[in-house]
Design an enzyme around this catalytic site. Structure first.
Site, short mmCIF file in Angstrom:
data_model
loop_
_atom_site.label_atom_id
_atom_site.label_comp_id
_atom_site.label_asym_id
_atom_site.label_seq_id
_atom_site.Cartn_x
_atom_site.Cartn_y
_atom_site.Cartn_z
N LYS A 170 27.69 37.35 -3.91
CA LYS A 170 28.34 36.97 -2.66
C LYS A 170 29.38 37.99 -2.22
O LYS A 170 29.81 38.00 -1.08
CB LYS A 170 28.92 35.57 -2.78
CG LYS A 170 29.97 35.42 -3.83
CD LYS A 170 30.37 33.97 -3.95
CE LYS A 170 31.33 33.80 -5.13
NZ LYS A 170 31.31 32.49 -5.68
N ARG A 171 29.81 38.85 -3.14
CA ARG A 171 30.77 39.88 -2.74
C ARG A 171 30.11 40.92 -1.83
O ARG A 171 30.76 41.52 -1.00
CB ARG A 171 31.40 40.54 -3.96
CG ARG A 171 32.68 39.82 -4.39
CD ARG A 171 33.10 40.17 -5.79
NE ARG A 171 32.25 39.49 -6.76
CZ ARG A 171 32.39 38.22 -7.12
NH1 ARG A 171 33.35 37.49 -6.56
NH2 ARG A 171 31.60 37.66 -8.00
#
Ligand code: GLU
Length: 485
Positions: free
Chosen positions: A256-257
């Protein structure tokens, strides 16, 4: 039992936002069942009580339903092999731990966390991979009984062969050989009597008559433990299929980064589930160019688990956008399209909640798009200049945005109160006034410094959309910050 006898499952752990990787594995299982006239079931694996929450469980169910992946049995609908939530099955597992002890396939381990940590440190210092050293194997049955009688805490660990290797054929990887000396004496039953993932997973797959276990490749290294448990219990093992993980275009692990990974992010932005399933399903079929647009029915006809590539599934957002556009333009009738738009706007009460907040803030209905449109936009297109109007210099804005992002991840239940409490705590920690913290967030989240109340807006947008907007805002502001000397 089905005509073919095939039974497959998706077994998510409700420890975070439902991930597109879960939809990818679920879709594989769903298509596998469909292709073979079998059954697809859902089981919640919440043995990690500290990280599992009912909120995440509900989100997993909602997200997979949104994807159109219907299960035949599950915690919400029951079924003949229930309960389908592991925390509701604790009593089912207990006798199996005892059975392994009685058969001499497992042993009680009394080592304290401190001893285990010291052991691992020494192993690491010696350049070895940390694994249990077998100290408690030395206790006789009498010694174990007296330790138990004295109230010493213990866990149950499985015994592992000391020589040779575990050889098996994986439905995707082919022949695999893993030496036993690289396999840890896994804890099966924890000190509080709850099973670990490995124990519960094998018992449940057996009791639920699962014939094929298809899951992510991160579980391939656990197969020896699982196979050993099947042997210890004298059960037939299922066919294992380990699918390569989805990756970013640069081959790094989907995280998700880098890219949004929550299913809820894609539904909030107006991707349609058929297009997302089409996109994920293309990893499981062989097609010629020009044949990309496929319905679930067509995917299941073309589905070929024998023909998967190990090269991996690349999460190419441009391709997803392209497919989504084609679905909207070519597959939906005018009526369907209109119904989808309304459903999408009504999803999670987003529109109603937005209108509730807007009513006291407008004098003409036509002001709504400017005031609340950010709640529905897929792309805010925030320009760096929007941040220039804030009193704080860009360096301070960047510091705020970068501090807020990881801290918001700590919120377990995402709602107005928890968001406000976390932002107040961040302001305290940073020694800044709340209004200094929220000013850049307003712009990042709504694109404007005059909009709806921030905490409510963040709650309505949802964690995954907020995460992405803050990330884009950081990038925009970083372009205003001069290079450091
Ligand atoms: N609970 C595991 C997960 O969420 C499932 C692994 C399996 O399918 O065996 O990854």
């Amino acid at each position: 039992m089905t005509a073919s006898g095939v039974r497959v499952r998706i077994a998510p752990s409700p420890t975070g936002e439902p991930h597109v990787g879960t939809a990818y594995i679920a879709l594989f299982n769903y298509l596998f069942a469909k292709k073979n006239g079998g059954e697809f079931i859902l089981r919640i694996e919440d043995t990690d009580a500290t990280r599992s929450t009912p909120e995440f469980e509900q989100k997993v169910l909602d997200a997979l339903k949104w994807c159109g992946l219907e299960w035949k049995e599950g915690p919400d609908i029951g079924g003949p092999y229930g309960p389908y939530r592991q925390s509701d099955r604790k009593d089912i597992y207990t006798p199996y731990g005892q059975e392994l002890l009685d058969k001499g396939h497992a042993f009680r381990c009394f080592c304290t966390p401190e001893r285990l940590e010291k052991m691992r440190e020494e192993q690491r210092a010696a350049g070895k991979a940390p694994k249990y050293d077998g100290l408690c194997l030395k206790y006789s049955a009498e010694e174990v009984s007296s330790k138990m009688a004295a109230g010493e805490g213990s866990v149950i660990r499985m015994k592992i062969p000391t020589e040779g290797s575990c050889d098996f054929t994986d439905g995707v990887y082919g022949d695999v050989s893993i030496p036993w000396d690289s396999v840890d004496m896994q804890v099966l039953i924890k000190g509080d009597g709850m099973p670990t993932y490995h124990m519960a997973n094998v018992i449940d797959d057996h009791l639920m008559q699962i014939t094929h276990v298809a899951r992510g490749e991160e579980w391939l290294a656990s197969v020896p433990k699982h196979i050993l448990l099947y042997r210890y219990f004298g059960w037939e093992q299922p066919v294992f299929m380990h699918l390569s993980l989805m990756r970013n275009a640069d081959k790094s692990k989907l995280s998700k980064r880098k890219n949004p990974t929550s299913i809820s992010y894609y539904s909030a932005l107006g991707y349609i589930p058929e297009a997302l399933m089409n996109f994920l399903g293309l990893f499981f079929v062989q097609i010629a160019e020009g044949e990309e647009l496929l319905t679930m029915e067509e995917l299941s006809e073309k589905f070929d688990p024998e023909n998967l590539s190990k090269a991996g599934a690349i999460f190419d957002i441009q391709k997803l956008d392209w497919l989504n556009g084609r679905w909207i333009r070519e597959k939906l009738s005018e009526q369907e399209f209109q119904a989808r738009v309304l459903d999408w706007a009504m999803e999670n009460d987003r529109l109603k909640a937005g209108l509730r907040l807007s009513q006291s803030r407008i004098s003409k209905l036509g002001e709504l798009p400017d005031l609340a449109g950010f709640l529905l936009k897929s792309d805010l297109g925030v320009d760096p200049s929007a941040f220039a109007k804030i009193k704080s210099p860009p360096e301070e804005i960047l510091e705020i945005l970068n501090t807020v992002q990881p801290d918001l991840e700590k919120i377990l239940e995402w709602n107005v109160e928890t968001i406000e409490a976390e932002l107040r705590a961040i302001a305290d920690r940073m020694g800044k006034k709340l209004k200094v913290i929220v000013a850049p967030l307003f712009v990042a989240v709504s694109g404007s410094s005059r909009s709806l109340p921030l905490f409510d807006s963040m709650a309505i947008l949802g964690r995954s959309v907020v995460r992405q907007r803050l990330k884009l805002a950081s990038q925009a502001v970083a372009s205003l910050v001069g290079p450091k000397n």
